[in-house]
Design an enzyme around this catalytic site. Structure first.
Site, short mmCIF file in Angstrom:
data_model
loop_
_atom_site.label_atom_id
_atom_site.label_comp_id
_atom_site.label_asym_id
_atom_site.label_seq_id
_atom_site.Cartn_x
_atom_site.Cartn_y
_atom_site.Cartn_z
N HIS A 1 4.06 -4.78 10.85
CA HIS A 1 5.22 -3.80 12.40
C HIS A 1 4.61 -4.59 13.43
O HIS A 1 3.84 -5.36 13.38
CB HIS A 1 3.69 -2.28 12.63
N ASP B 1 5.98 4.94 5.24
CA ASP B 1 6.67 3.96 5.80
C ASP B 1 6.84 2.77 5.24
O ASP B 1 7.50 1.56 5.70
CB ASP B 1 5.95 3.93 7.04
N HIS B 2 6.01 2.44 4.19
CA HIS B 2 5.90 1.33 2.89
C HIS B 2 7.07 1.21 2.00
O HIS B 2 7.12 0.51 1.57
CB HIS B 2 4.64 0.34 3.19
N HIS C 1 1.50 3.72 1.88
CA HIS C 1 1.83 4.49 3.22
C HIS C 1 3.71 5.05 3.12
O HIS C 1 3.86 3.77 2.39
CB HIS C 1 1.26 3.96 4.36
N HIS D 1 0.64 -1.38 -0.42
CA HIS D 1 -0.16 -0.07 -0.10
C HIS D 1 1.03 1.30 -0.04
O HIS D 1 2.07 0.98 -0.05
CB HIS D 1 -1.11 -0.28 1.46
N HIS E 1 -7.28 -0.87 5.10
CA HIS E 1 -6.28 0.34 5.72
C HIS E 1 -6.19 1.32 5.36
O HIS E 1 -6.05 2.55 5.26
CB HIS E 1 -4.99 0.05 6.47
N ASP F 1 -0.72 -3.96 6.58
CA ASP F 1 -0.78 -3.20 7.53
C ASP F 1 -2.51 -3.14 7.64
O ASP F 1 -3.63 -2.27 8.66
CB ASP F 1 -1.18 -1.46 7.43
#
Ligand code: ZN
Length: 262
Positions: A174, A62-63, A60, A58, A114, A136
């Site tokens: 995570h 942080d990915h 985001h 996805h 998400h 996530d």
């Protein structure tokens, strides 16, 4: 006939609590959701691995934040959700597609909730027990926040993941397990599997090790978001504002409760 090479599965820690998953065969590697490049570069260098593919679940930051820098050493494709804005160029994927990397085939599963275009990658065989990279969407003992999708979408997505073979290794984005288990214990105070796994995971974290991968079989026993049909979970949801006893209503209520839970 050459025997299949042994595949290593590694959780590379990033930021404060992310995992960048890596599979390697001793020479070549793929990574999933590299939110930052340096930990991946260090992991590749430490073992002399060539990067052959990047898989994204996805959009985001942080990915996906490390993708552009990793292109310098990437000799292969970036597979990405087809309905999200991600670093380009990438090969867009959606349910029904499958991707090949390191000789492994991954089926793409749509898991919105998400984010609206979140996907997961499932390998049925080829690397030992099956593996799912679920970003996530599903965490050990929890699920992602509903930033873009609806409770109905998340319930449907988690139901798809719950239906995977019970030995499937759950590789999530995570390290939230200990906090998630505290919430799971609030939802199901009498669930012995939750209590036992919480004790186990506290010891693992005290050694600084990852509590994941989990397995689909374990998640069915400990994860309240996969247990929305359990009478105890339904009762807890009704006590926290659920508008009905259906899976979507139960998930919506416990997801809202979790958002406030400390
Ligand atoms: Zn996310």
């Amino acid at each position: 006939m050459i025997a299949p090479s042994v595949m290593n599965l590694t959780a590379v820690p990033a930021f404060s609590d992310n995992y960048i998953w890596m599979i390697d065969d001793g020479r070549h590697a793929l990574v999933v959701d590299p939110g930052e490049a340096p930990p991946v570069e260090a992991a590749l260098d430490a073992r002399g691995l060539a990067l052959k593919a990047i898989l994204l679940t996805h959009h985001h930051a942080d990915h996906v934040g490390g993708v552009d820098r990793l292109r310098d050493r990437l000799d292969g494709p970036v597979f990405a959700p087809g309905h999200e804005r991600v670093p380009q160029p990438s090969l867009p994927q959606e349910e029904g597609d499958s991707v090949e990397a390191l000789g492994l085939r991954f089926e793409v599963i749509d898991v919105p909730g998400h984010t609206s275009g979140h996907i997961a990658y499932f390998n049925r065989e080829g690397a030992g027990e099956p593996i799912v990279f679920c970003g996530d969407t599903l965490f050990s003992a929890g699920c992602g926040k509903l930033f873009e999708g609806t409770p109905a979408q998340m319930h449907a997505s988690l139901s798809k993941l719950a239906a995977l073979p019970e030995g499937t290794r759950v590789c999530c984005g995570h390290e939230y397990t200990v906090a998630n288990l505290a919430f799971a214990a609030a939802v199901e105070p009498d669930n012995r599997d939750v209590a036992k796994h919480a004790e186990h995971c506290r010891a693992i974290r005290a050694r600084g090790e990852p509590t994941v991968p989990s397995s689909i079989g374990r998640e069915r026993r400990i994860n309240p978001f996969l247990r929305t049909a359990e009478p105890a979970v339904v009762r807890a949801a009704l006590a926290h504002g659920a508008s009905g006893q259906g899976g979507t209503e139960v998930l919506a209520a416990i997801r809202n409760w979790k958002n406030e839970f400390r």
